[in-house]
Design a protein around this motif. Structure first.
Motif, PDB file in Angstrom:
ATOM      1  N   ALA A  47       0.836  -1.201   0.000  1.00 20.48           N
ATOM      2  CA  ALA A  47       0.000   0.000   0.000  1.00 20.48           C
ATOM      3  C   ALA A  47       0.871   1.252   0.000  1.00 20.48           C
ATOM      4  O   ALA A  47       1.752   1.382   0.854  1.00 20.48           O
ATOM      5  N   PRO A  48       0.674   2.172  -0.931  1.00 21.62           N
ATOM      6  CA  PRO A  48       1.446   3.417  -0.901  1.00 21.62           C
ATOM      7  C   PRO A  48       1.055   4.251   0.312  1.00 21.62           C
ATOM      8  O   PRO A  48      -0.106   4.304   0.698  1.00 21.62           O
ATOM      9  N   THR A  49       2.033   4.856   0.944  1.00 20.99           N
ATOM     10  CA  THR A  49       1.793   5.671   2.130  1.00 20.99           C
ATOM     11  C   THR A  49       2.789   6.815   2.147  1.00 20.99           C
ATOM     12  O   THR A  49       3.842   6.737   1.504  1.00 20.99           O
ATOM     13  N   SER A  50       2.483   7.859   2.867  1.00 24.66           N
ATOM     14  CA  SER A  50       3.391   9.001   2.956  1.00 24.66           C
ATOM     15  C   SER A  50       4.565   8.728   3.888  1.00 24.66           C
ATOM     16  O   SER A  50       5.489   9.530   3.992  1.00 24.66           O
ATOM     17  N   ASP A  51       4.553   7.585   4.581  1.00 24.07           N
ATOM     18  CA  ASP A  51       5.630   7.229   5.504  1.00 24.07           C
ATOM     19  C   ASP A  51       6.700   6.394   4.814  1.00 24.07           C
ATOM     20  O   ASP A  51       6.439   5.733   3.804  1.00 24.07           O
ATOM     21  N   GLN A  52       7.906   6.435   5.361  1.00 23.12           N
ATOM     22  CA  GLN A  52       8.984   5.559   4.912  1.00 23.12           C
ATOM     23  C   GLN A  52       8.810   4.199   5.580  1.00 23.12           C
ATOM     24  O   GLN A  52       8.609   4.110   6.784  1.00 23.12           O
ATOM     25  N   LEU A  53       8.866   3.134   4.784  1.00 20.93           N
ATOM     26  CA  LEU A  53       8.748   1.780   5.322  1.00 20.93           C
ATOM     27  C   LEU A  53      10.106   1.100   5.308  1.00 20.93           C
ATOM     28  O   LEU A  53      10.802   1.098   4.290  1.00 20.93           O
ATOM     29  N   ILE A  54      10.479   0.524   6.446  1.00 19.96           N
ATOM     30  CA  ILE A  54      11.725  -0.227   6.568  1.00 19.96           C
ATOM     31  C   ILE A  54      11.381  -1.625   7.067  1.00 19.96           C
ATOM     32  O   ILE A  54      10.680  -1.775   8.074  1.00 19.96           O
ATOM     33  N   VAL A  55      11.850  -2.646   6.363  1.00 20.18           N
ATOM     34  CA  VAL A  55      11.575  -4.037   6.711  1.00 20.18           C
ATOM     35  C   VAL A  55      12.886  -4.721   7.071  1.00 20.18           C
ATOM     36  O   VAL A  55      13.852  -4.670   6.306  1.00 20.18           O
ATOM     37  N   LEU A  56      12.922  -5.358   8.233  1.00 24.03           N
ATOM     38  CA  LEU A  56      14.095  -6.082   8.704  1.00 24.03           C
ATOM     39  C   LEU A  56      13.758  -7.560   8.831  1.00 24.03           C
ATOM     40  O   LEU A  56      12.750  -7.920   9.449  1.00 24.03           O
ATOM     41  N   VAL A  57      14.604  -8.409   8.267  1.00 27.60           N
ATOM     42  CA  VAL A  57      14.447  -9.857   8.437  1.00 27.60           C
ATOM     43  C   VAL A  57      15.030 -10.246   9.794  1.00 27.60           C
ATOM     44  O   VAL A  57      16.218 -10.043  10.048  1.00 27.60           O
ATOM     45  N   THR A  58      14.195 -10.788  10.662  1.00 27.22           N
ATOM     46  CA  THR A  58      14.643 -11.168  11.998  1.00 27.22           C
ATOM     47  C   THR A  58      14.839 -12.675  12.143  1.00 27.22           C
ATOM     48  O   THR A  58      15.393 -13.126  13.143  1.00 27.22           O
ATOM     49  N   ASN A  59      14.372 -13.424  11.145  1.00 20.99           N
ATOM     50  CA  ASN A  59      14.577 -14.875  11.184  1.00 20.99           C
ATOM     51  C   ASN A  59      14.287 -15.453   9.795  1.00 20.99           C
ATOM     52  O   ASN A  59      13.449 -14.932   9.058  1.00 20.99           O
ATOM     53  N   GLY A  83      15.063  -3.991   3.788  1.00 24.03           N
ATOM     54  CA  GLY A  83      14.477  -3.441   2.578  1.00 24.03           C
ATOM     55  C   GLY A  83      13.768  -2.141   2.892  1.00 24.03           C
ATOM     56  O   GLY A  83      13.295  -1.947   4.021  1.00 24.03           O
ATOM     57  N   MET A  84      13.705  -1.248   1.918  1.00 26.99           N
ATOM     58  CA  MET A  84      13.057   0.043   2.138  1.00 26.99           C
ATOM     59  C   MET A  84      12.081   0.343   1.009  1.00 26.99           C
ATOM     60  O   MET A  84      12.350   0.032  -0.153  1.00 26.99           O
ATOM     61  N   THR A  85      10.968   0.955   1.362  1.00 33.37           N
ATOM     62  CA  THR A  85      10.017   1.465   0.387  1.00 33.37           C
ATOM     63  C   THR A  85       9.819   2.951   0.653  1.00 33.37           C
ATOM     64  O   THR A  85       9.438   3.334   1.759  1.00 33.37           O
ATOM     65  N   THR A 103       9.669 -11.008   9.995  1.00 33.89           N
ATOM     66  CA  THR A 103      10.107  -9.642   9.714  1.00 33.89           C
ATOM     67  C   THR A 103       9.611  -8.667  10.772  1.00 33.89           C
ATOM     68  O   THR A 103       8.599  -8.896  11.436  1.00 33.89           O
ATOM     69  N   LEU A 104      10.356  -7.575  10.912  1.00 34.92           N
ATOM     70  CA  LEU A 104       9.904  -6.387  11.626  1.00 34.92           C
ATOM     71  C   LEU A 104       9.676  -5.306  10.577  1.00 34.92           C
ATOM     72  O   LEU A 104      10.534  -5.107   9.704  1.00 34.92           O
ATOM     73  N   GLN A 105       8.553  -4.614  10.658  1.00 36.05           N
ATOM     74  CA  GLN A 105       8.246  -3.572   9.682  1.00 36.05           C
ATOM     75  C   GLN A 105       8.001  -2.255  10.415  1.00 36.05           C
ATOM     76  O   GLN A 105       7.119  -2.159  11.264  1.00 36.05           O
ATOM     77  N   LEU A 106       8.817  -1.278  10.073  1.00 32.56           N
ATOM     78  CA  LEU A 106       8.778   0.022  10.750  1.00 32.56           C
ATOM     79  C   LEU A 106       8.306   1.095   9.785  1.00 32.56           C
ATOM     80  O   LEU A 106       8.885   1.276   8.710  1.00 32.56           O
ATOM     81  N   HIS A 107       7.245   1.792  10.174  1.00 36.51           N
ATOM     82  CA  HIS A 107       6.769   2.952   9.422  1.00 36.51           C
ATOM     83  C   HIS A 107       7.289   4.205  10.120  1.00 36.51           C
ATOM     84  O   HIS A 107       6.987   4.452  11.289  1.00 36.51           O
ATOM     85  N   LEU A 133      15.606  -2.968  -2.387  1.00 38.11           N
ATOM     86  CA  LEU A 133      15.085  -4.296  -2.121  1.00 38.11           C
ATOM     87  C   LEU A 133      15.808  -4.925  -0.936  1.00 38.11           C
ATOM     88  O   LEU A 133      15.188  -5.447  -0.014  1.00 38.11           O
ATOM     89  N   VAL A 134      17.132  -4.875  -0.952  1.00 36.68           N
ATOM     90  CA  VAL A 134      17.937  -5.418   0.141  1.00 36.68           C
ATOM     91  C   VAL A 134      19.165  -4.548   0.342  1.00 36.68           C
ATOM     92  O   VAL A 134      19.893  -4.249  -0.610  1.00 36.68           O
ATOM     93  N   ARG A 135      19.390  -4.131   1.588  1.00 33.79           N
ATOM     94  CA  ARG A 135      20.602  -3.416   1.937  1.00 33.79           C
ATOM     95  C   ARG A 135      20.882  -3.613   3.419  1.00 33.79           C
ATOM     96  O   ARG A 135      20.147  -3.085   4.262  1.00 33.79           O
ATOM     97  N   PRO A 136      21.908  -4.359   3.767  1.00 32.01           N
ATOM     98  CA  PRO A 136      22.239  -4.530   5.193  1.00 32.01           C
ATOM     99  C   PRO A 136      22.647  -3.197   5.819  1.00 32.01           C
ATOM    100  O   PRO A 136      23.338  -2.388   5.195  1.00 32.01           O
TER     101      PRO A 136
END
Length: 292
Positions: A47-59, A83-85, A103-107, A133-136
Protein backbone atom coordinates in the motif's frame (compact mmCIF):
# COMPACT_ATOMS: atom_id res chain seq x y z
CA UNK A 1 5.34 13.04 14.31
CA UNK A 2 2.19 11.57 12.77
CA UNK A 3 1.82 8.12 11.27
CA UNK A 4 -0.35 8.07 8.15
CA UNK A 5 -3.67 6.22 8.26
CA UNK A 6 -2.55 4.32 5.16
CA UNK A 7 0.33 2.91 7.22
CA UNK A 8 -2.03 1.85 9.99
CA UNK A 9 -4.11 -0.04 7.42
CA UNK A 10 -1.18 -1.38 5.37
CA UNK A 11 -1.38 -4.79 7.06
CA UNK A 12 -4.66 -5.44 5.22
CA UNK A 13 -2.67 -6.14 2.06
CA UNK A 14 0.00 -8.26 3.69
CA UNK A 15 0.07 -12.06 3.75
CA UNK A 16 1.87 -12.58 7.05
CA UNK A 17 0.50 -13.19 10.54
CA UNK A 18 0.69 -10.06 12.71
CA UNK A 19 2.30 -10.38 16.12
CA UNK A 20 3.71 -7.42 18.05
CA UNK A 21 2.33 -3.97 17.23
CA UNK A 22 3.75 -0.85 18.86
CA UNK A 23 0.43 0.98 18.46
CA UNK A 24 -0.94 -1.28 21.19
CA UNK A 25 1.86 -0.06 23.47
CA UNK A 26 0.57 3.49 23.06
CA UNK A 27 3.41 4.72 20.84
CA UNK A 28 2.40 7.31 18.27
CA UNK A 29 5.78 8.60 17.02
CA UNK A 30 6.33 5.46 14.93
CA UNK A 31 4.63 2.22 13.95
CA UNK A 32 6.49 -1.07 14.45
CA UNK A 33 4.95 -4.45 13.62
CA UNK A 34 6.26 -8.02 13.67
CA UNK A 35 5.11 -10.67 11.19
CA UNK A 36 5.44 -14.40 10.65
CA UNK A 37 5.66 -14.61 6.86
CA UNK A 38 4.43 -17.41 4.55
CA UNK A 39 6.96 -19.56 2.72
CA UNK A 40 5.77 -18.34 -0.67
CA UNK A 41 3.96 -15.28 -2.00
CA UNK A 42 3.18 -14.97 -5.70
CA UNK A 43 1.77 -11.47 -5.90
CA UNK A 44 1.79 -8.80 -3.20
CA UNK A 45 1.38 -5.09 -3.90
CA UNK A 46 2.27 -2.87 -0.95
CA UNK A 47 0.00 0.00 0.00
CA UNK A 48 1.45 3.42 -0.90
CA UNK A 49 1.79 5.67 2.13
CA UNK A 50 3.39 9.00 2.96
CA UNK A 51 5.63 7.23 5.50
CA UNK A 52 8.98 5.56 4.91
CA UNK A 53 8.75 1.78 5.32
CA UNK A 54 11.72 -0.23 6.57
CA UNK A 55 11.57 -4.04 6.71
CA UNK A 56 14.10 -6.08 8.70
CA UNK A 57 14.45 -9.86 8.44
CA UNK A 58 14.64 -11.17 12.00
CA UNK A 59 14.58 -14.87 11.18
CA UNK A 60 14.73 -17.22 8.21
CA UNK A 61 15.30 -16.44 4.55
CA UNK A 62 13.72 -16.45 1.10
CA UNK A 63 14.41 -15.56 -2.51
CA UNK A 64 12.65 -12.23 -3.07
CA UNK A 65 11.79 -10.15 -6.13
CA UNK A 66 10.45 -6.62 -6.20
CA UNK A 67 9.22 -4.48 -9.07
CA UNK A 68 9.79 -0.73 -8.89
CA UNK A 69 11.20 1.97 -11.16
CA UNK A 70 9.78 0.01 -14.08
CA UNK A 71 11.72 -3.23 -13.66
CA UNK A 72 12.16 -6.30 -11.46
CA UNK A 73 14.94 -6.56 -8.89
CA UNK A 74 15.84 -9.77 -7.11
CA UNK A 75 17.97 -10.88 -4.17
CA UNK A 76 18.36 -13.43 -1.42
CA UNK A 77 16.65 -12.15 1.72
CA UNK A 78 18.29 -13.35 4.97
CA UNK A 79 18.75 -12.60 8.63
CA UNK A 80 19.69 -8.95 9.21
CA UNK A 81 18.83 -7.79 5.69
CA UNK A 82 16.84 -4.60 5.30
CA UNK A 83 14.48 -3.44 2.58
CA UNK A 84 13.06 0.04 2.14
CA UNK A 85 10.02 1.46 0.39
CA UNK A 86 10.04 5.21 -0.20
CA UNK A 87 7.01 7.40 0.66
CA UNK A 88 4.29 7.33 -1.99
CA UNK A 89 5.67 4.23 -3.70
CA UNK A 90 3.70 1.09 -4.49
CA UNK A 91 5.93 -1.99 -4.83
CA UNK A 92 5.03 -5.37 -6.28
CA UNK A 93 6.67 -8.23 -4.38
CA UNK A 94 6.92 -11.99 -4.67
CA UNK A 95 9.09 -14.55 -2.94
CA UNK A 96 9.63 -18.29 -2.72
CA UNK A 97 11.81 -20.88 -0.99
CA UNK A 98 10.99 -19.25 2.31
CA UNK A 99 12.10 -20.89 5.52
CA UNK A 100 10.96 -19.62 8.93
CA UNK A 101 10.75 -16.06 7.59
CA UNK A 102 9.96 -13.40 10.18
CA UNK A 103 10.11 -9.64 9.71
CA UNK A 104 9.90 -6.39 11.63
CA UNK A 105 8.25 -3.57 9.68
CA UNK A 106 8.78 0.02 10.75
CA UNK A 107 6.77 2.95 9.42
CA UNK A 108 8.70 6.20 9.90
CA UNK A 109 6.63 9.32 9.27
CA UNK A 110 7.69 11.78 6.62
CA UNK A 111 7.12 14.57 9.14
CA UNK A 112 9.79 13.03 11.39
CA UNK A 113 12.29 12.98 8.53
CA UNK A 114 11.41 16.55 7.59
CA UNK A 115 11.70 17.72 11.22
CA UNK A 116 15.14 16.17 11.63
CA UNK A 117 16.29 17.61 8.31
CA UNK A 118 15.12 21.10 9.26
CA UNK A 119 16.44 20.97 12.82
CA UNK A 120 20.00 21.37 11.59
CA UNK A 121 20.47 24.01 8.85
CA UNK A 122 24.11 22.95 8.41
CA UNK A 123 22.96 19.74 6.79
CA UNK A 124 22.63 19.88 3.03
CA UNK A 125 21.47 17.50 0.36
CA UNK A 126 18.50 15.41 -0.69
CA UNK A 127 16.12 14.24 2.04
CA UNK A 128 14.40 11.57 -0.05
CA UNK A 129 15.11 7.97 0.82
CA UNK A 130 15.37 5.37 -1.93
CA UNK A 131 13.57 2.15 -2.73
CA UNK A 132 16.00 -0.63 -1.85
CA UNK A 133 15.09 -4.30 -2.12
CA UNK A 134 17.94 -5.42 0.14
CA UNK A 135 20.60 -3.42 1.94
CA UNK A 136 22.24 -4.53 5.19
CA UNK A 137 22.62 -1.78 7.80
CA UNK A 138 23.56 -2.93 11.32
CA UNK A 139 22.66 0.45 12.84
CA UNK A 140 19.11 0.36 11.49
CA UNK A 141 18.79 -3.30 12.48
CA UNK A 142 20.02 -2.55 16.01
CA UNK A 143 17.57 0.31 16.48
CA UNK A 144 14.63 -1.75 15.22
CA UNK A 145 15.49 -4.72 17.45
CA UNK A 146 15.88 -2.35 20.40
CA UNK A 147 12.47 -0.87 19.66
CA UNK A 148 10.96 -4.35 19.58
CA UNK A 149 12.39 -5.13 23.02
CA UNK A 150 11.20 -1.77 24.32
CA UNK A 151 7.65 -2.33 23.03
CA UNK A 152 7.59 -5.79 24.61
CA UNK A 153 8.57 -4.37 28.00
CA UNK A 154 6.23 -1.37 27.89
CA UNK A 155 8.87 1.34 27.50
CA UNK A 156 7.70 4.92 27.38
CA UNK A 157 6.87 7.04 24.35
CA UNK A 158 10.02 9.03 25.14
CA UNK A 159 12.12 5.95 24.44
CA UNK A 160 10.41 5.43 21.08
CA UNK A 161 10.64 9.11 20.15
CA UNK A 162 14.32 9.24 21.02
CA UNK A 163 15.10 6.17 18.97
CA UNK A 164 13.11 7.26 15.93
CA UNK A 165 14.76 10.70 15.89
CA UNK A 166 18.20 9.10 15.96
CA UNK A 167 17.14 6.66 13.24
CA UNK A 168 15.85 9.46 11.02
CA UNK A 169 19.18 11.27 11.34
CA UNK A 170 21.08 8.09 10.46
CA UNK A 171 18.93 7.43 7.41
CA UNK A 172 19.34 10.97 6.13
CA UNK A 173 23.09 10.80 6.56
CA UNK A 174 23.78 7.34 5.14
CA UNK A 175 20.85 6.58 2.84
CA UNK A 176 19.98 9.97 1.37
CA UNK A 177 23.43 11.39 0.75
CA UNK A 178 23.24 14.06 3.43
CA UNK A 179 26.36 15.25 5.20
CA UNK A 180 26.93 15.34 8.97
CA UNK A 181 26.87 18.77 10.63
CA UNK A 182 29.87 20.53 12.07
CA UNK A 183 30.45 19.92 15.79
CA UNK A 184 28.63 22.34 18.04
CA UNK A 185 29.24 22.58 21.76
CA UNK A 186 26.29 22.55 24.15
CA UNK A 187 26.35 24.18 27.57
CA UNK A 188 26.35 21.40 30.19
CA UNK A 189 23.87 23.38 32.27
CA UNK A 190 21.21 22.71 29.63
CA UNK A 191 21.87 19.00 29.87
CA UNK A 192 21.71 19.15 33.66
CA UNK A 193 18.22 20.64 33.33
CA UNK A 194 17.19 17.68 31.21
CA UNK A 195 18.80 15.20 33.60
CA UNK A 196 17.01 16.80 36.54
CA UNK A 197 13.70 16.62 34.66
CA UNK A 198 14.24 12.91 34.07
CA UNK A 199 14.98 12.27 37.76
CA UNK A 200 11.77 14.04 38.74
CA UNK A 201 9.58 12.27 36.18
CA UNK A 202 9.89 8.63 37.16
CA UNK A 203 6.11 8.14 37.37
CA UNK A 204 5.20 10.47 34.49
CA UNK A 205 5.16 10.36 30.72
CA UNK A 206 7.95 12.51 29.27
CA UNK A 207 8.27 13.55 25.63
CA UNK A 208 11.32 14.58 23.67
CA UNK A 209 9.56 17.85 22.81
CA UNK A 210 9.30 18.69 26.53
CA UNK A 211 12.96 17.94 27.17
CA UNK A 212 14.11 19.90 24.13
CA UNK A 213 11.99 22.89 25.17
CA UNK A 214 13.38 22.75 28.71
CA UNK A 215 16.94 22.71 27.38
CA UNK A 216 16.31 25.34 24.72
CA UNK A 217 17.68 22.99 22.04
CA UNK A 218 16.36 21.24 18.98
CA UNK A 219 15.53 17.59 19.50
CA UNK A 220 18.38 16.57 17.22
CA UNK A 221 20.96 18.68 19.09
CA UNK A 222 19.66 17.50 22.45
CA UNK A 223 19.99 13.83 21.53
CA UNK A 224 23.47 14.25 20.10
CA UNK A 225 24.77 16.33 23.01
CA UNK A 226 23.12 14.18 25.68
CA UNK A 227 24.54 10.95 24.27
CA UNK A 228 28.00 12.53 23.98
CA UNK A 229 27.84 13.84 27.57
CA UNK A 230 26.27 10.86 29.37
CA UNK A 231 26.86 7.92 27.04
CA UNK A 232 23.15 7.12 26.81
CA UNK A 233 20.01 8.66 25.36
CA UNK A 234 17.42 10.45 27.54
CA UNK A 235 15.11 7.45 27.10
CA UNK A 236 17.76 5.00 28.24
CA UNK A 237 18.68 7.21 31.20
CA UNK A 238 15.04 7.53 32.29
CA UNK A 239 14.62 3.75 32.14
CA UNK A 240 17.72 3.28 34.27
CA UNK A 241 16.57 5.85 36.83
CA UNK A 242 13.18 4.12 37.06
CA UNK A 243 14.70 0.70 37.60
CA UNK A 244 17.17 2.00 40.17
CA UNK A 245 14.25 3.57 42.04
CA UNK A 246 12.39 0.29 41.80
CA UNK A 247 15.36 -1.51 43.30
CA UNK A 248 15.48 1.01 46.17
CA UNK A 249 11.76 0.61 46.89
CA UNK A 250 12.01 -3.19 46.81
CA UNK A 251 14.75 -3.17 49.44
CA UNK A 252 13.46 -0.38 51.68
CA UNK A 253 9.64 -0.71 51.64
CA UNK A 254 6.93 -3.37 51.86
CA UNK A 255 5.00 -1.98 48.90
CA UNK A 256 3.70 -4.56 46.45
CA UNK A 257 5.53 -5.03 43.18
CA UNK A 258 2.50 -3.66 41.31
CA UNK A 259 2.52 -0.45 43.37
CA UNK A 260 6.27 -0.08 42.82
CA UNK A 261 5.86 -0.66 39.09
CA UNK A 262 3.31 2.18 38.87
CA UNK A 263 5.53 4.45 40.99
CA UNK A 264 8.36 3.84 38.54
CA UNK A 265 6.34 4.70 35.45
CA UNK A 266 5.46 1.19 34.24
CA UNK A 267 1.97 0.30 33.07
CA UNK A 268 1.96 -3.02 34.86
CA UNK A 269 4.06 -5.32 37.01
CA UNK A 270 4.91 -7.64 34.12
CA UNK A 271 6.64 -4.93 32.09
CA UNK A 272 8.48 -3.77 35.20
CA UNK A 273 9.61 -7.30 36.05
CA UNK A 274 10.88 -7.96 32.52
CA UNK A 275 12.91 -4.73 32.43
CA UNK A 276 14.17 -5.31 35.99
CA UNK A 277 15.44 -8.79 35.19
CA UNK A 278 17.13 -7.54 32.03
CA UNK A 279 19.06 -4.90 33.98
CA UNK A 280 19.79 -6.67 37.27
CA UNK A 281 19.64 -10.36 36.39
CA UNK A 282 16.94 -11.11 38.99
CA UNK A 283 13.19 -10.76 39.10
CA UNK A 284 11.83 -8.13 41.55
CA UNK A 285 10.70 -10.95 43.88
CA UNK A 286 14.10 -12.65 43.75
CA UNK A 287 15.88 -9.36 44.40
CA UNK A 288 13.66 -8.54 47.37
CA UNK A 289 14.36 -11.94 48.92
CA UNK A 290 18.10 -11.54 48.38
CA UNK A 291 18.31 -8.28 50.36
CA UNK A 292 16.17 -9.33 53.31
Amino acid sequence: MTIASTSLNAHERLKGSLGLCSWRAGWRSLLLRAYDEPEEVNDLVTAPTSDQLIVLVTNGSCHIEGRYAGRWHQSRYGLGDIGMTAPGEEVQLRWHKGSGLQTLQLHLSSSTLADVAHLDPTRVGNTSLPNQLVRPDPVVAGVMLGLRRAAQTGASELHAETAVTFLASHLLQFHAGRHPPAHAAVDDRRLLIVDSWLRESLDKQVTLDQLAAAAGLSKFHLLRAFKRRYGETPGQRLSRYRLEEGRRLLSSTRQTITVIAFACGYENATHFATAFRRMFGLSPTEYRRSVR
